[in-house]
Design a protein around this motif. Structure first.
Motif, PDB file in Angstrom:
ATOM      1  N   ALA A 249       0.836  -1.089  -0.062  1.00  0.00           N
ATOM      2  CA  ALA A 249       0.024   0.127  -0.057  1.00  0.00           C
ATOM      3  C   ALA A 249       0.664   1.226   0.404  1.00  0.00           C
ATOM      4  CB  ALA A 249      -0.988  -0.082   1.251  1.00  0.00           C
ATOM      5  N   PHE A 250       1.096   1.597  -0.873  1.00  0.00           N
ATOM      6  CA  PHE A 250       2.048   3.209  -0.944  1.00  0.00           C
ATOM      7  C   PHE A 250       1.631   4.434  -0.499  1.00  0.00           C
ATOM      8  CE2 PHE A 250       3.485   6.721  -3.617  1.00  0.00           C
ATOM      9  CZ  PHE A 250       4.618   5.935  -3.541  1.00  0.00           C
ATOM     10  N   ARG A 251       0.020   4.690  -0.031  1.00  0.00           N
ATOM     11  CA  ARG A 251       0.498   5.542   0.659  1.00  0.00           C
ATOM     12  C   ARG A 251       0.702   5.358   1.685  1.00  0.00           C
ATOM     13  NH1 ARG A 251      -5.607   8.282  -0.282  1.00  0.00           N
ATOM     14  NH2 ARG A 251      -5.183   7.577  -2.173  1.00  0.00           N
ATOM     15  N   GLN A 252      -0.002   3.720   2.622  1.00  0.00           N
ATOM     16  CA  GLN A 252       1.093   4.145   3.548  1.00  0.00           C
ATOM     17  C   GLN A 252       2.372   3.954   3.725  1.00  0.00           C
ATOM     18  OE1 GLN A 252      -1.617   0.378   4.025  1.00  0.00           O
ATOM     19  NE2 GLN A 252      -1.923   0.406   6.387  1.00  0.00           N
ATOM     20  N   ALA A 253       2.953   3.072   2.932  1.00  0.00           N
ATOM     21  CA  ALA A 253       4.746   3.605   3.432  1.00  0.00           C
ATOM     22  C   ALA A 253       5.329   5.119   3.278  1.00  0.00           C
ATOM     23  CB  ALA A 253       4.870   2.896   1.284  1.00  0.00           C
ATOM     24  N   LEU A 254       4.276   5.408   2.311  1.00  0.00           N
ATOM     25  CA  LEU A 254       5.053   7.177   2.186  1.00  0.00           C
ATOM     26  C   LEU A 254       4.334   7.324   3.712  1.00  0.00           C
ATOM     27  CD1 LEU A 254       3.386   8.997  -0.478  1.00  0.00           C
ATOM     28  CD2 LEU A 254       5.790   8.252   0.225  1.00  0.00           C
ATOM     29  N   ARG A 255       3.036   7.030   4.485  1.00  0.00           N
ATOM     30  CA  ARG A 255       3.196   7.660   5.940  1.00  0.00           C
ATOM     31  C   ARG A 255       3.992   6.706   7.078  1.00  0.00           C
ATOM     32  NH1 ARG A 255      -2.168   6.052   6.752  1.00  0.00           N
ATOM     33  NH2 ARG A 255      -2.744   6.853   4.916  1.00  0.00           N
ATOM     34  N   GLU A 256       5.068   5.091   6.897  1.00  0.00           N
ATOM     35  CA  GLU A 256       5.654   5.203   7.560  1.00  0.00           C
ATOM     36  C   GLU A 256       7.020   5.550   7.124  1.00  0.00           C
ATOM     37  OE1 GLU A 256       6.144   0.991   7.474  1.00  0.00           O
ATOM     38  OE2 GLU A 256       7.850   0.890   8.529  1.00  0.00           O
ATOM     39  N   LEU A 257       7.421   5.749   5.876  1.00  0.00           N
ATOM     40  CA  LEU A 257       8.306   7.076   5.765  1.00  0.00           C
ATOM     41  C   LEU A 257       8.026   8.295   6.256  1.00  0.00           C
ATOM     42  CD1 LEU A 257       9.177   5.773   1.662  1.00  0.00           C
ATOM     43  CD2 LEU A 257      10.939   5.541   3.331  1.00  0.00           C
ATOM     44  N   LEU A 258       7.922   8.890   6.355  1.00  0.00           N
ATOM     45  CA  LEU A 258       7.713  10.292   7.493  1.00  0.00           C
ATOM     46  C   LEU A 258       7.080  10.375   8.610  1.00  0.00           C
ATOM     47  CD1 LEU A 258       5.354  11.953   4.696  1.00  0.00           C
ATOM     48  CD2 LEU A 258       7.754  11.897   4.487  1.00  0.00           C
ATOM     49  N   ASN A 259       6.725   9.234   9.302  1.00  0.00           N
ATOM     50  CA  ASN A 259       6.903   9.597  10.752  1.00  0.00           C
ATOM     51  C   ASN A 259       7.571   8.199  11.336  1.00  0.00           C
ATOM     52  OD1 ASN A 259       4.485  11.894  10.624  1.00  0.00           O
ATOM     53  ND2 ASN A 259       3.090   9.831   9.394  1.00  0.00           N
ATOM     54  N   SER A 260       8.293   7.665  10.781  1.00  0.00           N
ATOM     55  CA  SER A 260       9.241   6.589  12.313  1.00  0.00           C
ATOM     56  C   SER A 260      10.193   7.213  11.556  1.00  0.00           C
ATOM     57  CB  SER A 260       8.803   5.345  10.890  1.00  0.00           C
ATOM     58  OG  SER A 260       9.474   4.966  10.177  1.00  0.00           O
ATOM     59  N   GLY A 261      11.054   5.576  12.582  1.00  0.00           N
ATOM     60  CA  GLY A 261      12.433   5.653  11.755  1.00  0.00           C
ATOM     61  C   GLY A 261      13.345   6.576  10.456  1.00  0.00           C
ATOM     62  N   LEU A 262      12.478   5.638   9.584  1.00  0.00           N
ATOM     63  CA  LEU A 262      12.748   5.426   8.082  1.00  0.00           C
ATOM     64  C   LEU A 262      12.480   7.188   7.921  1.00  0.00           C
ATOM     65  CD1 LEU A 262      10.878   2.377   7.309  1.00  0.00           C
ATOM     66  CD2 LEU A 262      13.831   2.744   7.381  1.00  0.00           C
ATOM     67  N   ARG A 263      12.270   7.772   8.931  1.00  0.00           N
ATOM     68  CA  ARG A 263      12.544   9.586   8.093  1.00  0.00           C
ATOM     69  C   ARG A 263      13.704   9.711   7.777  1.00  0.00           C
ATOM     70  NH1 ARG A 263       9.250  13.074  11.513  1.00  0.00           N
ATOM     71  NH2 ARG A 263      10.088  12.195  12.991  1.00  0.00           N
ATOM     72  N   LYS A 264      14.812   9.290   8.622  1.00  0.00           N
ATOM     73  CA  LYS A 264      16.299   9.255   8.629  1.00  0.00           C
ATOM     74  C   LYS A 264      16.917   8.615   7.166  1.00  0.00           C
ATOM     75  CE  LYS A 264      20.929   9.744  11.235  1.00  0.00           C
ATOM     76  NZ  LYS A 264      20.947   8.637  11.660  1.00  0.00           N
ATOM     77  N   ALA A 265      16.439   7.750   7.291  1.00  0.00           N
ATOM     78  CA  ALA A 265      16.858   6.646   5.435  1.00  0.00           C
ATOM     79  C   ALA A 265      16.076   7.586   4.296  1.00  0.00           C
ATOM     80  CB  ALA A 265      15.724   5.293   5.833  1.00  0.00           C
ATOM     81  N   LEU A 266      14.790   7.990   4.196  1.00  0.00           N
ATOM     82  CA  LEU A 266      14.503   9.309   3.507  1.00  0.00           C
ATOM     83  C   LEU A 266      15.191  10.078   3.223  1.00  0.00           C
ATOM     84  CD1 LEU A 266      12.156   9.151   1.452  1.00  0.00           C
ATOM     85  CD2 LEU A 266      10.712  10.692   3.350  1.00  0.00           C
ATOM     86  N   LEU A 267      15.452  10.734   4.301  1.00  0.00           N
ATOM     87  CA  LEU A 267      16.267  11.941   4.739  1.00  0.00           C
ATOM     88  C   LEU A 267      17.439  12.149   3.897  1.00  0.00           C
ATOM     89  CD1 LEU A 267      17.293  14.991   5.498  1.00  0.00           C
ATOM     90  CD2 LEU A 267      18.362  14.342   7.014  1.00  0.00           C
ATOM     91  N   VAL A 268      18.317  10.764   4.281  1.00  0.00           N
ATOM     92  CA  VAL A 268      19.693  10.503   3.449  1.00  0.00           C
ATOM     93  C   VAL A 268      19.263   9.937   2.750  1.00  0.00           C
ATOM     94  CG1 VAL A 268      21.357   8.479   3.201  1.00  0.00           C
ATOM     95  CG2 VAL A 268      20.823   9.118   5.763  1.00  0.00           C
ATOM     96  N   SER A 269      18.955   8.923   1.471  1.00  0.00           N
ATOM     97  CA  SER A 269      18.643   9.007  -0.228  1.00  0.00           C
ATOM     98  C   SER A 269      18.218   9.921  -0.650  1.00  0.00           C
ATOM     99  CB  SER A 269      17.144   7.588   0.048  1.00  0.00           C
ATOM    100  OG  SER A 269      17.776   7.390  -0.731  1.00  0.00           O
ATOM    101  N   VAL A 270      17.254  11.146   0.392  1.00  0.00           N
ATOM    102  CA  VAL A 270      17.035  11.722  -1.313  1.00  0.00           C
ATOM    103  C   VAL A 270      18.444  13.555  -0.909  1.00  0.00           C
ATOM    104  CG1 VAL A 270      15.800  14.521  -0.907  1.00  0.00           C
ATOM    105  CG2 VAL A 270      14.321  12.218  -0.645  1.00  0.00           C
ATOM    106  N   GLY A 271      18.736  13.136   0.383  1.00  0.00           N
ATOM    107  CA  GLY A 271      19.585  14.544  -0.037  1.00  0.00           C
ATOM    108  C   GLY A 271      21.147  13.249  -0.598  1.00  0.00           C
ATOM    109  N   LEU A 272      21.702  12.492  -1.343  1.00  0.00           N
ATOM    110  CA  LEU A 272      22.293  11.153  -2.133  1.00  0.00           C
ATOM    111  C   LEU A 272      21.880  12.074  -2.837  1.00  0.00           C
ATOM    112  CD1 LEU A 272      23.123   8.844  -0.087  1.00  0.00           C
ATOM    113  CD2 LEU A 272      24.592  10.383  -0.336  1.00  0.00           C
ATOM    114  N   ALA A 273      20.382  12.130  -3.231  1.00  0.00           N
ATOM    115  CA  ALA A 273      19.800  12.461  -5.053  1.00  0.00           C
ATOM    116  C   ALA A 273      20.176  13.502  -5.066  1.00  0.00           C
ATOM    117  CB  ALA A 273      18.018  11.849  -4.350  1.00  0.00           C
TER     118      ALA A 273
END
Ligand code: BGC
Length: 464
Positions: A249-273
């Motif tokens: 479920a893509f939307r749920q995945a987005l919510r999890e990415l923005l609201n959990s410890g995974l936010r840092k993973a997203l920050l690192v990946s987007v920063g590298l991008a």
């Protein structure tokens, strides 16, 4: 007796493991045809544009638009990749994208007028924007941990080959006076090869498992050459992480990415991008002939030839990255590569600020150093990390957002380069990119973790 049996048994298992590893290489190479298409379709426009402007009598604004419109397609395609990849699976998504590439190749080569060509380039852009993240996700999910870096880097090798081949094809058709149509049409060949190759490669065990197809996931792990013990251990790890799976479920995945410890993973990946583009790579990939002319290249042919050399050096250095990435790890390569890029950019600026007759050769050398540093660091490592930093259930979403950021940043840099040169001159522009390298170094030093040798599930634990 022992000594007799030892070589025999280890010889037998070596052959079996060699067979397994050639199979996994073959699978990764087939998927990497997607990277080849990405490279070819971004590079081909540089030569085609010379003929398009004549045939369709384009103004410079129209020319700029037809070049950049595919990047807008890229941005949209990057965002669409996540939901598609989750819903259809990695393999069917690649099939759909290969068909889009085929359609785009035929449509652009047959375009009767400028407007149709613009639409055709948007279609091609949708394709390369999406495939850019889909292939690394696919390869990272089928690769065994110890080969993951190398196998995902194969995609970047294919990408750089695609760029170099597009320069060569442009040169060839230009030589024979055949114009731009066959340049675009040639992309149909790798599209067809990818479609055919997809018939023999499997869906990834992780996507299958996250959609409840456990038995198929297990069979696939065997097909991928894992021993029964390795397969059951890998399946256990996948199970532990996927029992909490959101089933795509893509939307749920987005919510999890923005609201959990995974936010840092997203920050690192987007920063590298963003940094991958803001260090200025595509000002060189897209504008190399212009840069060489500004450095005093004797003729247009000389600068196109120098550009082809840049393309070849890019491929060779990316091949080197294949060996380095699982040996030295992601962080050291990123840190060293970015430092060398910064120095090369400083040197380029100095060459342009104090230009003499011999600056041409110096510029060529500095550009080579820059390309080698990029190709062994940010080039492959951003795409690799954008796939491996995220757990399976949010991998498609995370890498699709990172790819979106990458295409957006690419568009921004490509669209502002000539304006920046107007304001800051070439020297100042290169110094600006050098300053961005310093920011990138700080970002990597403080935020980017090492992922070498860690299974995808271990990386997930790191973020918790
Ligand atoms: C980048 C592209 C770039 C290419 C050059 C890729 O990793 O994403 O924007 O053109 O490397 O080799």
């Amino acid at each position: 007796m022992d000594t007799n049996q030892q070589p025999l048994s280890s010889g037998g298992s070596t052959t079996a493991s060699q067979r397994q590893s050639s199979r996994i290489y073959l699978i990764a190479c087939i998927a990497a045809l997607g990277g080849l298409l990405f490279g070819y379709d971004t590079g081909v426009i540089s030569g085609a544009i010379l003929y398009l402007t004549q045939d369709f009598h384009l103004t410079s604004a129209q020319t700029e638009f037809v070049v950049s419109v595919s990047l807008i397609g890229g941005v949209i395609g990057a965002l669409a990749a996540g939901p598609m990849n989750d819903a259809l699976g990695r393999k069917k998504t690649m099939g759909l994208l290969a068909s889009i590439f085929l359609l785009g190749a035929l449509y652009s080569s047959l375009a009767p007028d400028y407007l149709n060509l613009v639409f055709a380039r948007i279609i091609v852009g949708l394709g390369f924007g999406a495939i850019a993240s889909v292939v690394p996700v696919y390869i990272s999910e089928v690769a065994p941990t110890h080969l993951r870096g190398r196998l995902v880097t194969l995609n970047q090798v294919a990408l750089t080959i695609g760029i170099a081949v597009s320069y060569g094809v442009d040169l060839l058709f230009a030589r024979f006076g055949m114009g731009w149509r066959p340049m675009f049409a040639a992309a149909a060949v790798p599209s067809l090869l990818l479609l055919l190759g997809l018939l023999i490669i499997p869906e990834t065990p992780r996507w299958l498992a996250s959609h409840g197809h456990w038995e198929e996931a297990q069979t696939t792990l065997h097909q991928l050459g894992r021993s029964p013990e390795e397969a059951s251990q890998e399946l256990d790890e996948i199970k532990q992480s996927s029992t909490r799976a959101l089933k795509g479920a893509f939307r749920q995945a987005l919510r999890e990415l923005l609201n959990s410890g995974l936010r840092k993973a997203l920050l690192v990946s987007v920063g590298l991008a963003v940094f991958q583009q803001f260090v200025g790579i595509n000002t060189i990939i897209y504008y190399a002939p212009t840069i060489f002319q500004a450095a005093g290249a004797a003729s247009a042919t000389a600068s196109i030839l120098a550009t082809s050399l840049v393309g070849i050096v890019n491929v060779l250095a990316t091949l080197l990255a294949l060996v380095l990435v699982d040996r030295f790890g992601r962080r050291p390569l990123l840190l060293w590569g970015t430092t060398i890029m910064m120095l090369a950019l400083l040197a380029l600026g100095i060459a342009f600020a104090t230009i003499t007759n011999r600056a041409g050769l110096f510029v060529l050398l500095a550009l080579f150093v820059y390309i080698i540093a990029f190709a062994t660091s940010f080039g492959p490592i951003f795409w690799l990390m954008s796939a491996e930093l995220f757990p399976t259930r949010v991998r498609a979403a995370g890498s699709s957002i990172s790819s979106f950021a990458n295409w957006g940043a690419n568009f921004l840099v490509s669209a502002t380069f000539l304006t920046l040169v107007g304001w800051l001159r070439i020297a100042g522009t290169f110094w600006l990119y050098a300053a961005i390298c310093v920011a990138a170094l700080l970002f990597i030093w403080f935020l980017v973790p090492e992922t070498k040798g860690k299974s995808l599930e271990e990386i997930e634990q790191y973020w918790q």
